[in-house]
Design a protein around this motif. Structure first.
Motif, PDB file in Angstrom:
ATOM      1  N   VAL A 140      74.775 114.806  31.647  1.00  0.00           N
ATOM      2  CA  VAL A 140      74.524 113.616  31.135  1.00  0.00           C
ATOM      3  C   VAL A 140      73.067 113.090  31.893  1.00  0.00           C
ATOM      4  O   VAL A 140      72.307 112.647  31.011  1.00  0.00           O
ATOM      5  CB  VAL A 140      75.317 112.522  31.101  1.00  0.00           C
ATOM      6  N   LYS A 141      72.998 113.439  33.052  1.00  0.00           N
ATOM      7  CA  LYS A 141      71.666 113.110  33.631  1.00  0.00           C
ATOM      8  C   LYS A 141      70.260 113.769  33.007  1.00  0.00           C
ATOM      9  O   LYS A 141      69.587 113.257  32.872  1.00  0.00           O
ATOM     10  CB  LYS A 141      71.830 113.424  35.122  1.00  0.00           C
ATOM     11  N   GLN A 142      70.861 115.101  32.777  1.00  0.00           N
ATOM     12  CA  GLN A 142      69.646 116.093  32.077  1.00  0.00           C
ATOM     13  C   GLN A 142      69.474 115.391  30.739  1.00  0.00           C
ATOM     14  O   GLN A 142      68.440 115.687  30.168  1.00  0.00           O
ATOM     15  CB  GLN A 142      70.195 117.411  32.109  1.00  0.00           C
ATOM     16  N   LEU A 143      70.572 115.076  29.968  1.00  0.00           N
ATOM     17  CA  LEU A 143      70.399 114.288  28.695  1.00  0.00           C
ATOM     18  C   LEU A 143      69.398 113.389  28.719  1.00  0.00           C
ATOM     19  O   LEU A 143      68.782 113.052  27.703  1.00  0.00           O
ATOM     20  CB  LEU A 143      71.778 114.115  28.063  1.00  0.00           C
ATOM     21  N   ASP A 144      69.668 112.385  29.757  1.00  0.00           N
ATOM     22  CA  ASP A 144      68.573 111.255  30.044  1.00  0.00           C
ATOM     23  C   ASP A 144      67.176 111.490  29.778  1.00  0.00           C
ATOM     24  O   ASP A 144      66.460 110.845  29.296  1.00  0.00           O
ATOM     25  CB  ASP A 144      69.020 110.577  31.140  1.00  0.00           C
ATOM     26  N   GLN A 145      67.183 112.541  30.901  1.00  0.00           N
ATOM     27  CA  GLN A 145      65.653 113.103  30.857  1.00  0.00           C
ATOM     28  C   GLN A 145      65.276 113.729  29.653  1.00  0.00           C
ATOM     29  O   GLN A 145      64.062 113.513  29.164  1.00  0.00           O
ATOM     30  CB  GLN A 145      65.604 114.087  31.977  1.00  0.00           C
ATOM     31  N   SER A 171      56.801 114.132  34.927  1.00  0.00           N
ATOM     32  CA  SER A 171      58.159 113.686  35.734  1.00  0.00           C
ATOM     33  C   SER A 171      59.545 114.298  35.555  1.00  0.00           C
ATOM     34  O   SER A 171      60.418 114.116  36.265  1.00  0.00           O
ATOM     35  CB  SER A 171      58.337 112.251  35.404  1.00  0.00           C
ATOM     36  N   THR A 172      59.501 115.082  34.484  1.00  0.00           N
ATOM     37  CA  THR A 172      60.799 116.012  34.278  1.00  0.00           C
ATOM     38  C   THR A 172      60.668 117.234  34.574  1.00  0.00           C
ATOM     39  O   THR A 172      61.570 118.411  34.399  1.00  0.00           O
ATOM     40  CB  THR A 172      61.374 116.023  32.876  1.00  0.00           C
ATOM     41  N   ALA A 173      59.328 117.755  35.155  1.00  0.00           N
ATOM     42  CA  ALA A 173      59.346 119.287  35.517  1.00  0.00           C
ATOM     43  C   ALA A 173      60.404 119.671  36.623  1.00  0.00           C
ATOM     44  O   ALA A 173      60.717 118.950  37.749  1.00  0.00           O
ATOM     45  CB  ALA A 173      57.876 119.402  36.025  1.00  0.00           C
ATOM     46  N   GLY A 174      61.124 120.858  36.275  1.00  0.00           N
ATOM     47  CA  GLY A 174      61.901 121.346  37.091  1.00  0.00           C
ATOM     48  C   GLY A 174      63.218 120.559  37.059  1.00  0.00           C
ATOM     49  O   GLY A 174      64.308 121.158  37.787  1.00  0.00           O
ATOM     50  N   LYS A 175      63.827 119.806  36.160  1.00  0.00           N
ATOM     51  CA  LYS A 175      64.874 119.052  36.262  1.00  0.00           C
ATOM     52  C   LYS A 175      65.898 119.452  35.597  1.00  0.00           C
ATOM     53  O   LYS A 175      67.124 119.290  35.154  1.00  0.00           O
ATOM     54  CB  LYS A 175      64.709 117.361  36.178  1.00  0.00           C
ATOM     55  N   PHE A 176      65.347 120.611  34.385  1.00  0.00           N
ATOM     56  CA  PHE A 176      66.387 120.898  33.440  1.00  0.00           C
ATOM     57  C   PHE A 176      67.006 122.346  34.141  1.00  0.00           C
ATOM     58  O   PHE A 176      66.338 123.179  34.149  1.00  0.00           O
ATOM     59  CB  PHE A 176      65.985 121.150  32.134  1.00  0.00           C
ATOM     60  N   ILE A 181      70.295 122.681  27.429  1.00  0.00           N
ATOM     61  CA  ILE A 181      68.893 121.631  27.285  1.00  0.00           C
ATOM     62  C   ILE A 181      67.755 122.355  27.627  1.00  0.00           C
ATOM     63  O   ILE A 181      66.758 121.940  26.983  1.00  0.00           O
ATOM     64  CB  ILE A 181      69.501 120.635  28.464  1.00  0.00           C
ATOM     65  N   VAL A 182      67.770 123.414  28.369  1.00  0.00           N
ATOM     66  CA  VAL A 182      66.472 124.271  28.852  1.00  0.00           C
ATOM     67  C   VAL A 182      66.083 124.633  27.231  1.00  0.00           C
ATOM     68  O   VAL A 182      64.859 124.679  27.099  1.00  0.00           O
ATOM     69  CB  VAL A 182      66.873 125.280  29.585  1.00  0.00           C
ATOM     70  N   GLN A 183      66.808 125.152  26.451  1.00  0.00           N
ATOM     71  CA  GLN A 183      66.650 125.730  25.163  1.00  0.00           C
ATOM     72  C   GLN A 183      65.991 124.671  24.175  1.00  0.00           C
ATOM     73  O   GLN A 183      64.880 124.817  23.523  1.00  0.00           O
ATOM     74  CB  GLN A 183      67.628 126.560  24.530  1.00  0.00           C
ATOM     75  N   LEU A 184      66.543 123.351  24.073  1.00  0.00           N
ATOM     76  CA  LEU A 184      66.187 122.154  23.355  1.00  0.00           C
ATOM     77  C   LEU A 184      64.735 121.744  24.166  1.00  0.00           C
ATOM     78  O   LEU A 184      63.912 121.737  23.037  1.00  0.00           O
ATOM     79  CB  LEU A 184      67.125 121.457  23.620  1.00  0.00           C
TER      80      LEU A 184
END
Length: 205
Positions: A140-145, A171-176, A181-184
């Motif tokens: 869900v944290k990754q969904l947030d970003q 600001s989201t670089a490297g956070k996924f 989510i990576v694909q999206l």
């Protein structure tokens, strides 16, 4: 006239507390997302707008290893404290510990209005997200970003200014890391980069 029974009195108090809780949570409809305000986005979304799409994103996940219901609940609760403390953005320069303290106090204030079982459930969901103590919380944290940069892309499209909100992407670089989510995000960035390239190649008048 017979006096109300203790059970009826408790029921009435419970209803009043629930109404107060719902009114407080309803404030999220009127709390704008601070990051967009600071970037002068016209008609910025509210915190509840953001949480709603996050909940939908959780609802449509195909990851069978995750508890989907819990993901939806986490998405709906994770920013709930902002109905009291507001949306504290990095640009506000509030220390992380102080931000957590304010939101923790707000969640205690909010959940005290609910019956014991719900009080415990909502507070523990918020705490689970804050501490990132489960696979669902991390997802869900990754969904947030992800939802944030999707919204940034939509604002760029609405303003016809591709690339204007690049700092949100940075600001989201490297956070996924979750494959879904990576694909999206990859698809989103490809579409966005194509838009930016298209504008750059247009002949200037």
């Amino acid at each position: 006239m017979a006096s109300a029974s203790p059970a009826a009195t408790m029921s009435g108090r419970g209803a009043r507390n629930l109404l107060q809780f719902l009114r407080l949570v309803g404030q999220l409809k009127r709390v704008p997302r601070t990051g967009w305000v600071y970037r002068n986005v016209q008609k910025p979304e509210s915190v509840s707008d953001h949480m709603y799409r996050m909940a939908v994103m959780a609802l449509v996940t195909k990851d069978e290893h995750l508890n989907k219901d819990r993901c939806v609940r986490l998405a709906l609760v994770h920013d709930m404290a902002e109905c009291i403390v507001g949306d504290i953005a990095p640009a506000d320069n509030v220390p992380k510990e102080e931000k957590h303290r304010r939101e923790e106090e707000a969640m205690k204030q909010l959940t005290q209005l609910l019956p014991g079982d719900l009080q415990k459930e909502l507070y523990e969901l918020w705490e689970e997200y804050e501490t990132q103590s489960s696979a669902e919380a991390k997802f869900v944290k990754q969904l947030d970003q992800c939802e944030m940069i999707l919204q940034a892309s939509e604002y760029e499209d609405l303003e016809n200014k591709p690339g204007r909100l690049q700092d949100f992407y940075d600001s989201t670089a490297g956070k996924f890391s979750h494959p879904e989510i990576v694909q999206l995000v990859s698809e989103l960035k490809a579409e966005r980069n194509a838009n930016i390239a298209g504008v750059a190649s247009e002949p200037r008048s």
